[in-house]
Design a protein around this motif. Structure first.
Motif, PDB file in Angstrom:
ATOM      1  N   ALA A 102      19.813 -25.995 -28.690  1.00 35.29           N
ATOM      2  CA  ALA A 102      20.404 -26.509 -27.447  1.00 35.29           C
ATOM      3  C   ALA A 102      20.331 -28.031 -27.402  1.00 35.29           C
ATOM      4  CB  ALA A 102      19.687 -25.906 -26.248  1.00 35.29           C
ATOM      5  N   ARG A 103      19.199 -28.578 -27.813  1.00 31.88           N
ATOM      6  CA  ARG A 103      19.066 -30.036 -27.817  1.00 31.88           C
ATOM      7  C   ARG A 103      20.033 -30.678 -28.803  1.00 31.88           C
ATOM      8  NH1 ARG A 103      12.419 -30.253 -27.473  1.00 31.88           N
ATOM      9  NH2 ARG A 103      12.301 -30.106 -25.174  1.00 31.88           N
ATOM     10  N   ASN A 106      23.455 -30.680 -27.233  1.00 28.77           N
ATOM     11  CA  ASN A 106      23.565 -31.688 -26.181  1.00 28.77           C
ATOM     12  C   ASN A 106      23.614 -33.094 -26.760  1.00 28.77           C
ATOM     13  OD1 ASN A 106      23.579 -29.720 -24.218  1.00 28.77           O
ATOM     14  ND2 ASN A 106      21.408 -29.906 -23.734  1.00 28.77           N
ATOM     15  N   ASP A 107      22.883 -33.328 -27.852  1.00 31.01           N
ATOM     16  CA  ASP A 107      22.947 -34.642 -28.507  1.00 31.01           C
ATOM     17  C   ASP A 107      24.351 -34.914 -29.023  1.00 31.01           C
ATOM     18  OD1 ASP A 107      20.289 -35.126 -28.003  1.00 31.01           O
ATOM     19  OD2 ASP A 107      19.592 -34.568 -30.009  1.00 31.01           O
ATOM     20  N   ILE A 109      27.125 -33.695 -27.774  1.00 30.25           N
ATOM     21  CA  ILE A 109      27.971 -33.968 -26.611  1.00 30.25           C
ATOM     22  C   ILE A 109      27.738 -35.381 -26.093  1.00 30.25           C
ATOM     23  CG2 ILE A 109      28.355 -33.327 -24.191  1.00 30.25           C
ATOM     24  CD1 ILE A 109      27.873 -30.407 -25.076  1.00 30.25           C
ATOM     25  N   ASP A 110      26.490 -35.835 -26.085  1.00 28.67           N
ATOM     26  CA  ASP A 110      26.197 -37.207 -25.651  1.00 28.67           C
ATOM     27  C   ASP A 110      26.931 -38.210 -26.527  1.00 28.67           C
ATOM     28  OD1 ASP A 110      24.583 -36.295 -23.620  1.00 28.67           O
ATOM     29  OD2 ASP A 110      22.713 -36.541 -24.740  1.00 28.67           O
ATOM     30  N   VAL A 154      30.886 -32.418 -20.195  1.00 25.33           N
ATOM     31  CA  VAL A 154      29.675 -32.095 -19.437  1.00 25.33           C
ATOM     32  C   VAL A 154      29.576 -30.590 -19.197  1.00 25.33           C
ATOM     33  CG1 VAL A 154      28.562 -32.373 -17.187  1.00 25.33           C
ATOM     34  CG2 VAL A 154      29.464 -34.376 -18.378  1.00 25.33           C
ATOM     35  N   ARG A 156      30.237 -28.367 -21.170  1.00 21.52           N
ATOM     36  CA  ARG A 156      29.773 -27.707 -22.394  1.00 21.52           C
ATOM     37  C   ARG A 156      28.276 -27.900 -22.632  1.00 21.52           C
ATOM     38  NH1 ARG A 156      33.265 -30.618 -26.598  1.00 21.52           N
ATOM     39  NH2 ARG A 156      31.470 -29.998 -27.878  1.00 21.52           N
ATOM     40  N   ARG A 157      27.638 -28.748 -21.848  1.00 23.06           N
ATOM     41  CA  ARG A 157      26.214 -28.988 -22.059  1.00 23.06           C
ATOM     42  C   ARG A 157      25.418 -27.704 -21.830  1.00 23.06           C
ATOM     43  NH1 ARG A 157      24.150 -34.004 -22.580  1.00 23.06           N
ATOM     44  NH2 ARG A 157      22.144 -33.209 -21.904  1.00 23.06           N
ATOM     45  N   VAL A 158      24.378 -27.544 -22.610  1.00 25.15           N
ATOM     46  CA  VAL A 158      23.510 -26.378 -22.495  1.00 25.15           C
ATOM     47  C   VAL A 158      22.332 -26.742 -21.601  1.00 25.15           C
ATOM     48  CG1 VAL A 158      22.098 -24.711 -23.747  1.00 25.15           C
ATOM     49  CG2 VAL A 158      24.153 -25.689 -24.831  1.00 25.15           C
ATOM     50  N   GLN A 159      22.138 -25.975 -20.536  1.00 23.23           N
ATOM     51  CA  GLN A 159      20.990 -26.232 -19.666  1.00 23.23           C
ATOM     52  C   GLN A 159      19.725 -25.739 -20.344  1.00 23.23           C
ATOM     53  OE1 GLN A 159      20.947 -24.330 -15.818  1.00 23.23           O
ATOM     54  NE2 GLN A 159      19.165 -25.489 -15.130  1.00 23.23           N
TER      55      GLN A 159
END
Length: 205
Positions: A102-103, A106-107, A109-110, A154, A156-159
Motif C-alpha cells: 500500500a505504501r 501511494n508513493d 501516486i505521490d 487521489v 486511487r490512494r490506498v488508505q
C-alpha cells in the motif's frame, strides 16, 4: 439488558456469534477502559463506541454531523436529540506485506501528483489564503485540468490502517469524528468522547 457488544452475521448461530464477539481480548480491554455510560459494539467490519443515552445538541460548527437526531421541543436541553458515537472501520489484521504494498502504491501516486502539478505549472498560479487564484483564462483552464487529474489520482490512494487492535486493522475517517464538533448537554459526554479517542490510540498498536 442488551449485550455490550454484538456481531451481526448471516447464517451463523447465536452460539457462534457469542463466541466470536468474545474472542478478542484487545476489544475487551478497550471496552473495560471506557468511561461509565459508554458501550463498545463490534461487527465483522465496524467498531462503534457509543454513549448509552441520547444528548441534547446545544450548538456546534456547521460541519458536525447530527446523525439520527430527533427534534425535541420544550425539553430540558431544548435542542435535537443525538446519540454520540465514534465509528471505525475494521478489516482482518493487515500483514506487513499488505502495508508495504500500500505504501509503495501511494508513493507512486505521490510521484504522479508531482508530475501533474509540474505539467500544468500549478506553482505559477497565485495563491491567496490557501486557494489558487487564476488570473487568466489560461490559468483557469490549467487549474481545472489539474484538479480533475488530481481527484482521479487521489481516489486511487490506498488508505492505510490507523492502527491494529488485536486481530483487526482499524481505519478512521471523517465519519469517525463527525460529531466531535457538537456542543451537547450534558457537556461531559463530549469531554468523554474526546478522551475515548485518546483511549483508542493507547490501546491500538
Amino acid at each position: 439488558m442488551a449485550p455490550r457488544r454484538w456481531l451481526i452475521a448471516i447464517g451463523i448461530s447465536l452460539a457462534a456469534v457469542a463466541a466470536t464477539a468474545d474472542a478478542d481480548p484487545a476489544l475487551d480491554q478497550l471496552e473495560h477502559a471506557l468511561p461509565a455510560g459508554w458501550s463498545l459494539l463490534a461487527t465483522g467490519s465496524e467498531l462503534v463506541i457509543r454513549h448509552d443515552r441520547p444528548c441534547y445538541v446545544t450548538g456546534g460548527h456547521a460541519g458536525a454531523r447530527i446523525a439520527g437526531a430527533e427534534a425535541s421541543a420544550g425539553a430540558a436541553g431544548g435542542g435535537p436529540l443525538v446519540t454520540i458515537e465514534l465509528r471505525y472501520r475494521l478489516e482482518p489484521r493487515w500483514t506487513a506485506q499488505q502495508v508495504t504494498a500500500a505504501r509503495a502504491a501511494n508513493d507512486q501516486i505521490d510521484g504522479e501528483l508531482r508530475t501533474l502539478a509540474s505539467r500544468y505549472r500549478i506553482d505559477a498560479i497565485r495563491t491567496s489564503q490557501g486557494r489558487r487564484m487564476p488570473a487568466s483564462a489560461d490559468e483557469q483552464a490549467r487549474l481545472d485540468a489539474y484538479e480533475a487529474g488530481r481527484a482521479r489520482l487521489v481516489a486511487r490512494r490506498v488508505q492505510l490502517p490507523r492502527c491494529t487492535l488485536g486481530e483487526a486493522s482499524v481505519f478512521d475517517g471523517a465519519d469517525t469524528y463527525a460529531q466531535l464538533g457538537l456542543q451537547v448537554d450534558p457537556a461531559e459526554v463530549m469531554t468523554q468522547a474526546h478522551r475515548i479517542v485518546e483511549l483508542v490510540t493507547q490501546h491500538c498498536r
